[in-house]
Design a protein around this motif. Structure first.
Motif, mmCIF file in Angstrom:
data_model
loop_
_atom_site.group_PDB
_atom_site.id
_atom_site.type_symbol
_atom_site.label_atom_id
_atom_site.label_comp_id
_atom_site.label_asym_id
_atom_site.label_seq_id
_atom_site.Cartn_x
_atom_site.Cartn_y
_atom_site.Cartn_z
ATOM 1 N N UNK A 1 0.879 -1.204 -0.039
ATOM 2 C CA UNK A 1 0.049 0.057 -0.069
ATOM 3 C C UNK A 1 0.759 1.256 -0.041
ATOM 4 N N UNK A 2 0.728 2.096 -0.919
ATOM 5 C CA UNK A 2 1.536 3.182 -1.095
ATOM 6 C C UNK A 2 0.656 4.606 -1.355
ATOM 7 N N UNK A 3 1.173 5.868 -1.074
ATOM 8 C CA UNK A 3 0.689 6.869 -1.363
ATOM 9 C C UNK A 3 2.071 7.772 -1.155
ATOM 10 N N UNK A 4 1.894 9.163 -1.983
ATOM 11 C CA UNK A 4 3.009 10.240 -1.951
ATOM 12 C C UNK A 4 2.713 11.382 -1.417
ATOM 13 N N UNK A 5 3.498 11.941 -0.530
ATOM 14 C CA UNK A 5 3.375 13.026 0.315
ATOM 15 C C UNK A 5 4.288 14.108 0.173
ATOM 16 N N UNK A 6 4.388 15.391 0.310
ATOM 17 C CA UNK A 6 5.121 16.280 0.195
ATOM 18 C C UNK A 6 5.526 16.688 1.747
ATOM 19 N N UNK A 7 6.879 16.755 2.108
ATOM 20 C CA UNK A 7 7.490 17.219 3.227
ATOM 21 C C UNK A 7 7.301 18.841 3.285
ATOM 22 N N UNK A 8 7.753 19.464 4.184
ATOM 23 C CA UNK A 8 7.591 20.943 4.586
ATOM 24 C C UNK A 8 8.219 21.717 3.371
ATOM 25 N N UNK A 9 8.958 21.064 2.756
ATOM 26 C CA UNK A 9 9.820 22.010 1.801
ATOM 27 C C UNK A 9 9.728 21.467 0.241
ATOM 28 N N UNK A 10 8.707 20.554 0.308
ATOM 29 C CA UNK A 10 8.235 20.121 -1.160
ATOM 30 C C UNK A 10 8.819 18.762 -1.718
ATOM 31 N N UNK A 11 9.989 18.328 -0.735
ATOM 32 C CA UNK A 11 10.575 16.773 -1.298
ATOM 33 C C UNK A 11 9.415 15.836 -1.303
ATOM 34 N N UNK A 12 8.972 14.880 -2.287
ATOM 35 C CA UNK A 12 8.467 13.983 -2.406
ATOM 36 C C UNK A 12 8.905 12.638 -1.726
ATOM 37 N N UNK A 13 7.832 11.993 -0.973
ATOM 38 C CA UNK A 13 8.212 11.010 -0.178
ATOM 39 C C UNK A 13 6.997 9.726 -0.523
ATOM 40 N N UNK A 14 7.373 8.629 -0.741
ATOM 41 C CA UNK A 14 6.520 7.516 -0.738
ATOM 42 C C UNK A 14 6.369 6.941 0.898
ATOM 43 N N UNK A 15 4.846 6.916 1.150
ATOM 44 C CA UNK A 15 4.683 6.366 2.454
ATOM 45 C C UNK A 15 4.258 4.739 1.949
ATOM 46 N N UNK A 16 4.847 3.672 2.486
ATOM 47 C CA UNK A 16 4.647 2.400 1.903
ATOM 48 C C UNK A 16 4.659 1.586 3.128
ATOM 49 N N UNK A 17 3.723 0.487 2.991
ATOM 50 C CA UNK A 17 3.388 -0.670 3.764
ATOM 51 C C UNK A 17 3.694 -1.774 2.752
ATOM 52 N N UNK A 18 4.741 -2.549 2.921
ATOM 53 C CA UNK A 18 5.222 -3.378 2.045
ATOM 54 C C UNK A 18 4.292 -4.637 2.414
ATOM 55 N N UNK A 19 4.037 -5.225 1.380
ATOM 56 C CA UNK A 19 3.276 -6.749 1.502
ATOM 57 C C UNK A 19 4.305 -7.635 1.997
ATOM 58 N N UNK A 20 3.666 -8.447 2.913
ATOM 59 C CA UNK A 20 4.411 -9.400 3.791
ATOM 60 C C UNK A 20 5.136 -10.532 2.755
#
Length: 129
Positions: free
Chosen positions: A110-129
Motif C-alpha cells: 500500500x502506497x501514497x505520495x506526500x510532500x514534506x515541508x519543503x516540497x520533497x516527495x516521499x512514498x509512504x509504503x506498507x510493504x506486502x508481507x
C-alpha cells in the motif's frame, strides 16, 4: 562488514523548523543536534528504529537554497516504510501533511505520495508481507 547507507543529507531552510516538522509531524526521533560553528549544526533525525538517518543540512548559499525541495528533480526522493499504512496516513493527514496521490494497492504494498515541508516527495509504503 557488509555495506549499508548510514544517512542521507537533506537540504533545509532552517534547522529548528525542520526539526519541529520531522519530530512533531512525522514522529521522527532527534538523534543529534550539535553546534559546529555560528552557522552550522550537525542535526540528525530518523524514524524510530531505523538504521538510516537524515542529516538536516541548512542551505549555506543561494545555489543550495534553490535546491531545497528539489533534490530529486521533482521525483519521489525518499521512501518511508511503515508497518501500518492507514495509521500513519491518517495521522499525517490530520497533522496537515499534503498527500498528492491517493493511496493505492500495488504489487509491492500500500502506497501514497506526500510532500514534506519543503516540497520533497516521499512514498509512504506498507510493504506486502
Amino acid at each position: 562488514m557488509p555495506q549499508q547507507l548510514g544517512q542521507l543529507s537533506l537540504l533545509v531552510r532552517d534547522y529548528d523548523e525542520a526539526i519541529r516538522y520531522y519530530t512533531e509531524v512525522l514522529d521522527f526521533e532527534l538523534l543529534e543536534d550539535t553546534k559546529m560553528s555560528e552557522t552550522k549544526r550537525w542535526v540528525r533525525v530518523s524514524p524510530p528504529g531505523s538504521t538510516c538517518h537524515l542529516l538536516l543540512a541548512k542551505a549555506a548559499n543561494e545555489p543550495q537554497e534553490k535546491q531545497i525541495g528539489l533534490q530529486a528533480g521533482g521525483r519521489v526522493f525518499l521512501f518511508l516504510y511503515t508497518d501500518d499504512f492507514w495509521r500513519d496516513y491518517n495521522k499525517y493527514t490530520s497533522r496537515g501533511v499534503e498527500f498528492i496521490r491517493e493511496p493505492a494497492q500495488e504489487a509491492y504494498g500500500t502506497v501514497s505520495v506526500f510532500k514534506d515541508l519543503y516540497g520533497n516527495l516521499w512514498d509512504l509504503i506498507e510493504p506486502k508481507q
